[in-house]
Design a protein around this motif. Structure first.
Motif, mmCIF file in Angstrom:
data_model
loop_
_atom_site.group_PDB
_atom_site.id
_atom_site.type_symbol
_atom_site.label_atom_id
_atom_site.label_comp_id
_atom_site.label_asym_id
_atom_site.label_seq_id
_atom_site.Cartn_x
_atom_site.Cartn_y
_atom_site.Cartn_z
ATOM 1 N N SER A 118 0.768 -1.189 -0.008
ATOM 2 C CA SER A 118 -0.067 -0.199 0.048
ATOM 3 C C SER A 118 0.792 1.272 0.027
ATOM 4 N N TYR A 119 1.990 1.334 0.639
ATOM 5 C CA TYR A 119 2.941 2.408 0.876
ATOM 6 C C TYR A 119 3.507 2.762 -0.444
ATOM 7 N N TYR A 120 4.010 1.601 -1.309
ATOM 8 C CA TYR A 120 4.564 1.711 -2.576
ATOM 9 C C TYR A 120 3.440 2.525 -3.376
ATOM 10 N N ARG A 121 2.267 1.830 -3.790
ATOM 11 C CA ARG A 121 1.296 2.190 -4.334
ATOM 12 C C ARG A 121 0.938 3.647 -4.231
ATOM 13 N N ARG A 122 0.916 3.870 -3.008
ATOM 14 C CA ARG A 122 0.594 5.561 -2.352
ATOM 15 C C ARG A 122 1.505 6.417 -2.794
ATOM 16 N N PHE A 123 2.933 6.108 -2.433
ATOM 17 C CA PHE A 123 3.839 7.177 -2.680
ATOM 18 C C PHE A 123 4.914 6.878 -3.667
ATOM 19 N N LEU A 124 5.259 5.909 -4.177
ATOM 20 C CA LEU A 124 6.411 5.618 -5.057
ATOM 21 C C LEU A 124 6.019 4.882 -6.463
ATOM 22 N N PRO A 125 6.952 4.917 -7.227
ATOM 23 C CA PRO A 125 6.649 4.823 -8.673
ATOM 24 C C PRO A 125 7.065 3.308 -9.114
ATOM 25 N N ILE A 126 7.198 2.481 -8.236
ATOM 26 C CA ILE A 126 7.583 1.001 -8.426
ATOM 27 C C ILE A 126 6.904 0.103 -7.505
ATOM 28 N N GLU A 127 6.924 -1.108 -7.907
ATOM 29 C CA GLU A 127 6.071 -1.870 -6.941
ATOM 30 C C GLU A 127 7.222 -2.968 -6.136
ATOM 31 N N PRO A 128 6.827 -3.093 -4.816
ATOM 32 C CA PRO A 128 7.915 -3.868 -4.245
ATOM 33 C C PRO A 128 8.043 -5.470 -4.421
ATOM 34 N N LYS A 129 8.397 -5.803 -5.516
ATOM 35 C CA LYS A 129 8.490 -7.118 -6.021
ATOM 36 C C LYS A 129 9.791 -7.794 -5.424
ATOM 37 N N GLY A 130 9.390 -8.793 -4.760
ATOM 38 C CA GLY A 130 10.510 -9.497 -4.073
ATOM 39 C C GLY A 130 10.337 -10.168 -2.605
ATOM 40 N N THR A 131 11.098 -10.533 -1.794
ATOM 41 C CA THR A 131 10.865 -10.927 -0.569
ATOM 42 C C THR A 131 11.570 -9.928 0.496
ATOM 43 N N PHE A 132 10.404 -9.478 1.428
ATOM 44 C CA PHE A 132 10.974 -8.348 2.500
ATOM 45 C C PHE A 132 10.815 -8.932 3.797
ATOM 46 N N MET A 133 9.898 -9.622 4.000
ATOM 47 C CA MET A 133 9.519 -10.359 5.346
ATOM 48 C C MET A 133 9.115 -11.939 5.323
ATOM 49 N N LEU A 134 9.728 -12.761 6.224
ATOM 50 C CA LEU A 134 9.287 -14.188 6.036
ATOM 51 C C LEU A 134 9.630 -14.779 7.280
ATOM 52 N N ARG A 135 8.581 -15.878 7.505
ATOM 53 C CA ARG A 135 8.807 -16.591 8.639
ATOM 54 C C ARG A 135 9.068 -18.366 8.059
ATOM 55 N N LEU A 136 10.031 -18.809 8.636
ATOM 56 C CA LEU A 136 10.364 -20.342 8.429
ATOM 57 C C LEU A 136 8.934 -21.119 8.600
ATOM 58 N N PRO A 137 8.429 -21.725 7.414
ATOM 59 C CA PRO A 137 7.007 -22.482 8.061
ATOM 60 C C PRO A 137 7.368 -23.397 9.107
ATOM 61 N N ASP A 138 6.133 -23.355 9.976
ATOM 62 C CA ASP A 138 6.082 -24.427 10.886
ATOM 63 C C ASP A 138 6.514 -25.589 10.448
ATOM 64 N N GLY A 139 7.294 -26.634 11.013
ATOM 65 C CA GLY A 139 7.208 -28.005 10.649
ATOM 66 C C GLY A 139 8.838 -28.092 9.896
ATOM 67 N N ALA A 140 9.260 -26.956 9.336
ATOM 68 C CA ALA A 140 10.583 -26.963 8.694
ATOM 69 C C ALA A 140 11.831 -26.995 9.811
ATOM 70 N N ALA A 141 11.431 -26.841 11.020
ATOM 71 C CA ALA A 141 12.590 -26.969 12.091
ATOM 72 C C ALA A 141 12.828 -28.520 12.479
ATOM 73 N N GLN A 142 12.061 -29.196 12.165
ATOM 74 C CA GLN A 142 12.350 -30.757 12.517
ATOM 75 C C GLN A 142 13.112 -31.483 11.500
#
Length: 380
Positions: free
Chosen positions: A356-380
């Motif tokens: 929403s911030y990028y659409r409102r204020f910036l001329p490009i889209e945030p395409k990529g990975t910016f925040m992520l949690r390791l899926p539950d179960g991947a720790a086993q």
């Protein structure tokens, strides 16, 4: 009196009136001077809104504040702070604005190449520098002003709402885009106030224990943590207990044994577009989720990590290292705060807020990975 005489008399009167108006207009300034006080309390005067800018830092903030004309009004940048530190972000803007390739580079403090002479040579209407860059230049900064170039200092690195707002309003004043600046400042103030309110409402009996590590070196070598400022400031605002506080200064690595003995409830690894570093946690523009997940999961191979409360509870996260010290850093604060206090932030979607911030204020889209949690179960 003849008709011709009347017409001649009227013509002389009209000419006199026009001459009088012309004299008044010529006595007025072509434009009003702009008076601005920068974040260091320095009084700076510009003849008019800047059309040629030498910009040292905070590139996306400048673009958001200035609006559609932002790129066309750049004359020079400190290129390493953009292309060097955030190469894929720079590439995303370069694809949208090819003229970026033609900007002059006036050097950077990290390599010892930041130069008042290079700034002066680009003949900007104003130089907008960070507080750190101004300090680096020292007495040489006065040479820029002696050359007739106003020098304005802004500072998002302080990570305070007051400095963020002041810096935003200063840039808006200098660029003649005060309405956009006020909108951005109000948005930031509102989001930070909402975050503070939610964190206060959570008020757990004991603060969740948090470990943050810079993911440049990969799992085989311990990266820096943050004792104060940078990510330490984010953890404080999110209501976490930072295990690096009092153990390192601004930043530095913690002993692996200390990390294990601290039993963190949450672990956050920070990643960026460090493609030249073979083991780095890659995140940011044009980095796909699978790449980040694979690099993040590799940290589970560290001795003792699978037995940490954070890993057992499924609380290993990756966050974009370029997400702090900007007008959109509230998104990353809210992401971390939601991890720590899920009930208080149940209706908050930080990823959607970033888009929403990028659409409102910036001329490009945030395409990529910016925040992520390791899926539950991947720790086993």
């Amino acid at each position: 009196m003849s008709r011709l005489h009347v017409l001649r008399r009227l013509s002389r009167c009209a000419f006199a009136a026009l001459a009088g108006v012309s004299a008044v207009l010529s006595a007025l300034p072509a434009h009003a001077e702009i008076q601005v006080t920068d974040v260091l309390g320095r009084q700076v005067t510009l003849a008019q809104p800047a059309e040629r800018v030498a910009l040292g830092f905070y590139f996306e903030d400048y673009i958001a504040i200035t609006g559609p004309s932002a790129i066309d009004r750049l004359a020079a940048v400190s290129l390493n702070y953009w292309k060097g530190y955030r190469p894929l972000q720079y590439e995303a803007y370069l694809r949208r604005f090819p003229q970026l390739a033609g900007l002059a580079d006036f050097g950077d403090a990290d390599s010892g190449t930041l130069s008042a002479e290079k700034i002066i040579a680009t003949k900007p209407d104003v130089a907008i520098l960070s507080a750190g860059q101004f300090d680096y230049l020292g007495a040489a900064a006065s040479a820029i002003e002696a050359a007739g170039i106003p020098l304005v200092v802004v500072d998002y690195n302080a990570q305070t709402v007051a400095r963020h707002v002041a810096s935003t309003l200063v840039i808006g004043r200098v660029m003649g885009t005060e309405d956009r600046a006020r909108e951005l400042a109000e948005n930031y103030e509102a989001m930070m106030a909402d975050t503070e309110r939610r964190v206060a409402s959570a008020a757990p009996a004991t603060k969740p224990v948090v470990y943050v590590e810079l993911g440049q070196k990969g799992p085989a070598e311990t990266g820096n943590s943050y004792g104060k400022g940078m990510w330490a400031g984010v953890i404080d605002k999110a209501g976490g207990l930072n295990i690096a506080a009092g153990k390192v200064g601004n930043w530095g690595p913690l002993a692996p044994e200390y990390v294990l003995s601290s039993r963190p409830d949450f672990v956050f690894l920070t990643g960026s577009e460090w493609q030249s570093m073979p083991n780095a946690l890659l995140m940011g523009f044009d980095i796909d989720r699978g790449t980040t997940l694979e690099r993040l999961a590799a940290y589970l191979s560290r001795p003792g990590w699978k037995d940490l409360p954070a890993i057992e509870g499924g609380h290993l996260y990756a966050v974009y290292h370029g997400g702090v010290r900007s007008l959109v850093d509230y998104v990353y604060l809210r992401y971390i705060a939601k991890a720590l206090h899920p009930t208080a932030f149940e209706d908050v979607d930080p990823r959607a807020e970033l888009v929403s911030y990028y659409r409102r204020f910036l001329p490009i889209e945030p395409k990529g990975t910016f925040m992520l949690r390791l899926p539950d179960g991947a720790a086993q």
